[in-house]
Design a protein around this motif. Structure first.
Motif, short mmCIF file in Angstrom:
data_model
loop_
_atom_site.label_atom_id
_atom_site.label_comp_id
_atom_site.label_asym_id
_atom_site.label_seq_id
_atom_site.Cartn_x
_atom_site.Cartn_y
_atom_site.Cartn_z
N GLN A 173 0.80 -1.11 0.69
CA GLN A 173 -0.02 0.30 -0.57
C GLN A 173 0.64 1.50 0.07
OE1 GLN A 173 -2.34 -1.18 3.59
NE2 GLN A 173 -4.01 -1.94 2.48
N ASP A 174 1.83 1.20 0.87
CA ASP A 174 3.30 2.41 1.07
C ASP A 174 3.57 2.89 -0.06
OD1 ASP A 174 1.90 3.05 4.01
OD2 ASP A 174 3.78 2.12 4.85
N MET A 175 3.78 1.45 -1.10
CA MET A 175 4.63 1.51 -2.81
C MET A 175 3.41 2.13 -2.87
SD MET A 175 5.70 -1.43 -4.70
CE MET A 175 4.07 -1.98 -5.07
N CYS A 176 2.86 1.78 -3.50
CA CYS A 176 1.80 2.34 -4.46
C CYS A 176 0.98 3.67 -4.11
CB CYS A 176 0.52 1.63 -3.83
SG CYS A 176 0.07 -0.48 -4.57
N LYS A 231 2.34 9.04 -5.73
CA LYS A 231 2.93 10.56 -5.82
C LYS A 231 3.83 11.15 -6.52
CE LYS A 231 1.15 11.19 -0.64
NZ LYS A 231 1.75 11.29 0.45
N ALA A 232 5.02 10.18 -7.23
CA ALA A 232 5.64 10.24 -8.11
C ALA A 232 5.22 11.67 -9.45
CB ALA A 232 6.59 9.31 -8.00
N SER A 283 2.75 3.17 -13.75
CA SER A 283 3.76 3.14 -12.96
C SER A 283 3.18 1.77 -11.76
CB SER A 283 3.68 4.17 -11.80
OG SER A 283 4.23 4.78 -10.86
N VAL A 284 2.19 2.40 -10.86
CA VAL A 284 0.98 1.16 -10.26
C VAL A 284 2.35 -0.03 -10.76
CG1 VAL A 284 -0.06 0.63 -8.98
CG2 VAL A 284 -0.43 2.85 -9.30
N GLU A 285 1.84 -0.66 -11.88
CA GLU A 285 1.44 -1.49 -12.23
C GLU A 285 3.01 -2.56 -12.58
OE1 GLU A 285 -1.34 -2.15 -15.71
OE2 GLU A 285 -2.79 -2.00 -14.46
N ASP A 286 3.84 -1.30 -12.45
CA ASP A 286 5.64 -2.14 -12.67
C ASP A 286 5.58 -3.49 -12.05
OD1 ASP A 286 6.52 -0.12 -14.74
OD2 ASP A 286 7.05 1.11 -13.66
N ALA A 309 8.34 -5.98 -5.79
CA ALA A 309 9.21 -7.11 -5.38
C ALA A 309 9.12 -6.62 -3.68
CB ALA A 309 10.84 -6.38 -5.41
N LEU A 310 8.14 -7.48 -2.72
CA LEU A 310 7.75 -7.99 -1.52
C LEU A 310 7.79 -8.74 -1.17
CD1 LEU A 310 4.20 -6.09 -2.34
CD2 LEU A 310 6.80 -4.96 -1.17
N SER A 311 8.77 -9.04 -0.13
CA SER A 311 9.49 -10.04 0.65
C SER A 311 9.83 -11.55 -0.46
CB SER A 311 8.03 -10.50 1.48
OG SER A 311 6.92 -9.27 2.10
N GLU A 312 10.53 -10.65 -1.10
CA GLU A 312 11.45 -11.86 -2.41
C GLU A 312 10.46 -12.82 -2.94
OE1 GLU A 312 13.26 -14.34 0.54
OE2 GLU A 312 14.74 -13.53 1.63
N MET A 313 9.64 -11.94 -2.66
CA MET A 313 8.65 -11.83 -4.22
C MET A 313 8.16 -11.48 -5.39
SD MET A 313 5.43 -14.44 -2.28
CE MET A 313 5.29 -15.51 -3.68
N THR A 314 7.74 -11.42 -6.24
CA THR A 314 7.60 -10.01 -7.25
C THR A 314 6.12 -10.51 -7.40
OG1 THR A 314 9.86 -10.31 -8.08
CG2 THR A 314 8.33 -9.47 -9.71
N HIS A 315 5.35 -9.53 -7.46
CA HIS A 315 3.70 -9.06 -7.43
C HIS A 315 3.67 -7.85 -8.51
CE1 HIS A 315 3.54 -11.42 -3.32
NE2 HIS A 315 4.33 -10.29 -3.18
N TYR A 316 2.58 -8.55 -9.51
CA TYR A 316 2.39 -7.97 -10.36
C TYR A 316 0.45 -7.23 -9.92
CZ TYR A 316 5.77 -9.64 -12.58
OH TYR A 316 7.30 -10.06 -13.81
N LEU A 317 0.34 -5.67 -9.78
CA LEU A 317 -0.82 -5.20 -9.10
C LEU A 317 -1.17 -5.01 -10.37
CD1 LEU A 317 0.58 -3.44 -6.28
CD2 LEU A 317 -0.49 -5.62 -6.36
N THR A 318 -2.58 -4.34 -10.42
CA THR A 318 -3.35 -3.69 -11.89
C THR A 318 -3.99 -2.90 -10.74
OG1 THR A 318 -5.85 -5.19 -10.54
CG2 THR A 318 -3.57 -6.12 -12.81
N ALA A 319 -4.09 -1.34 -11.78
CA ALA A 319 -4.60 -0.22 -11.30
C ALA A 319 -5.77 -0.10 -12.58
CB ALA A 319 -3.54 0.95 -11.71
N CYS A 320 -6.99 0.12 -12.00
CA CYS A 320 -8.57 0.68 -12.56
C CYS A 320 -8.09 1.82 -11.99
CB CYS A 320 -9.40 -0.36 -11.96
SG CYS A 320 -11.12 -0.47 -12.96
N ILE A 321 -8.91 3.13 -13.02
CA ILE A 321 -8.73 4.43 -12.41
C ILE A 321 -10.12 4.99 -13.04
CG2 ILE A 321 -7.58 6.56 -12.56
CD1 ILE A 321 -4.99 5.21 -13.23
N GLY A 322 -10.54 5.87 -12.08
CA GLY A 322 -12.06 6.45 -12.92
C GLY A 322 -11.70 7.95 -11.84
#
Length: 514
Positions: free
Chosen positions: A128-131, A136-137, A178-181, A184-197
């Motif tokens: 959450q903090d990373m997102c 903000k970047a 940026s969010v969907e890059d 790397a969290l807890s030695e695993m790579t996760h792929y998030l998605t961002a749906c935007i209105g």
């Protein structure tokens, strides 16, 4: 002269030291103070300082950190529900003061639940903090970004002269990328998605409130979610009408089902040899008293969420059999009616008993009812529960049709193991057969397979007379589609059928060998 109480004086005296000597670093001063006391006053003073300093910290609240944060405390980057409209109001007021516009983005992050499931709550909070940091970047000084839920983030873009819709869409695309890059969290790579209105103040009413602004961006996000986990949609007035319709459907669909507003409409199926109606398929339609006919794609998901698909199946079978009885009484020749059953229906242990009772009630032979089973249901469901019901219905005498054949993952062996009598070939294999030789070869292979297995065939999605004729020549037994007739209400079908029979009376039969 104004007097100061002892309590107030003590508060003022301790305020500054409390600000400096509080938190986890407070006890770090103890060794230095104790050493200085030993040098200045010897062991006795050192003992007094070593015991007195912790007591002073405790008295002034410097050790409160040991108790942890208050349960109700929210992190500074979290915005609670009441705070969001007030913040939006402030942004809108600032924009009106300088005659500029502001914008709002609402972002749903997909994949955070999976992070928590695989790596725990701490990893999810880090995500959450990373997102938030990635969002903000891409913002300017004066813009604001907050987390307002476990997976939802709010962005308010401050007043700007050149903030138009194109710039807003570009900002949304940058934030999404940026969010969907990979993360790397807890030695695993996760792929998030961002749906935007998103919502732009210039497209809203001039006097819109912060709450109304947030409602607009929520409508845009809801529309985006319908188009995928990585969709972006901007608010427009038409979206409010769409959202209002969806909310109406969610709140009233169950009552509409019980009131009889959801009813079967009938699409004819033609024999390719004779051109006559060989059956009809019952398709659900919601005839709303104010909004007219509502297509199933709009209300079936709401019924599924409400757990009422099985009830819909009951209604469709009962009213379809009643229609057959009506046609028999009117002297109209409709050999059978097909009803598509959901997986929930096919798992019902009382399904065959209920259908037998309906058939007896309308004085109809079981052969007049065809049960359509989606290939995807056979491929993904518990084989024992579904297979038992399908076999029981076939034993009763009902015809079993395999719907949307070719789109699922059911093995070919299913065609022999299950009592399937007809393949309904999906429209994706029919479209373009007149112009695409490869498509025609695939369709020919399906028809050859059905012929070798002694199965009837029906092609869905027939749109042109050319497709109809070619399917007849290739050996398909029945056809169905908008090129023949659209689904019709019972009254409309009663009018259409005699007209169709009259039209084909003098037409030569289609030959499969032409």
């Amino acid at each position: 002269m104004k007097t100061v109480s002892k309590k107030t004086a003590l508060q003022q005296l301790t305020k500054r030291p409390r600000q400096i000597l509080s938190g986890p670093h407070a006890l770090a001063f103890l060794p230095a103070f104790a050493l200085a006391a030993h040098l200045l006053g010897g062991p006795l003073l050192m003992m007094l300082v070593a015991t007195g300093f912790p007591l002073y910290l405790w008295r002034t609240g410097g050790l409160d950190f040991l108790n942890g944060p208050e349960p109700s405390a929210a992190p500074p980057h979290f915005l609670d529900a009441p705070g969001a409209p007030a913040l939006a109001d402030r942004f809108l007021a600032d924009a009106r003061d300088v005659h500029q516009s502001v914008a709002c983005l609402l972002i749903d992050i997909g994949g955070l639940d999976r992070v928590r499931h695989l790596n725990g709550g701490a990893a999810m909070r880090a995500a959450q903090d990373m997102c938030l940091m990635r969002i903000k970047a891409h913002l300017r000084v004066g813009d604001a970004a907050y987390r307002i839920g476990d997976a939802r983030f709010l962005v308010l873009v401050g007043p700007a002269a050149r903030l138009d819709l194109e710039a807003l869409l570009q900002l949304g695309a940058r934030v999404q990328s940026s969010v969907e890059d990979p993360a790397a969290l807890s030695e695993m790579t996760h792929y998030l998605t961002a749906c935007i209105g998103m919502a732009h103040s210039r497209r809203c009413a001039a006097d819109i409130t912060g709450a109304g602004f947030l409602e607009a961006v929520e409508a845009a996000l809801e529309e985006a979610a319908l188009h995928g986990a990585s969709a972006i949609r901007a608010w427009s007035p038409s979206l409010d009408r769409n959202v209002a319709t969806r909310r109406m459907i969610r709140t009233s669909v169950v009552a509409a089902l019980e009131k009889g507003q959801i009813e079967p409409w009938f699409q004819p199926q033609l024999c390719t040899s004779t051109g006559r109606v060989s059956g009809v398929e019952a398709l659900a339609r919601w005839v709303h008293p104010e909004r007219g006919v509502i297509a199933p794609g709009q209300f079936l998901p709401a019924l599924e969420r409400a757990g009422r698909l099985s009830r819909l199946g009951e209604v469709m079978i009962s009213r379809s059999l009643a229609a057959l009885h009506h046609w028999d009484a009117a002297g109209l020749d409709i050999p059978s009616v097909s009803v598509n059953l959901a997986e929930a229906d096919l798992r019902d242990p009382h399904l065959s008993e209920r259908i037998k009772w309906d058939l007896d009630r309308h004085d109809l032979a079981p052969e007049r009812l065809a049960i359509e089973v989606l290939e995807t249901v056979l491929a993904s469901s518990d084989e024992c529960a579904v297979a038992k019901n399908v076999s029981t219905l076939a034993s009763l005498g009902c015809r079993i049709d395999l719907d949307d054949f070719g789109t699922g993952r059911a093995p070919i062996a299913t065609l022999r193991r299950m009592p399937i009598q007809r393949l309904k070939i999906d429209r994706s294999f029919v479209t373009g057969i007149g112009d695409d030789p490869e498509q025609r070869r695939i369709l020919t292979a399906i028809l050859s397979l059905a012929d070798r297995l002694n199965l009837d065939t029906l092609a869905e999605g027939v749109e042109t007379s050319g497709e109809h004729a070619l399917l007849a020549q290739l050996g398909c037994d029945h056809v169905q589609g908008y090129g023949i007739a659209e689904p019709m209400s019972l009254d409309a079908f009663d009018t259409w059928l005699p007209m169709h029979d009259a039209k084909i009376a003098d037409v030569p039969l289609l030959s499969r060998k032409a």
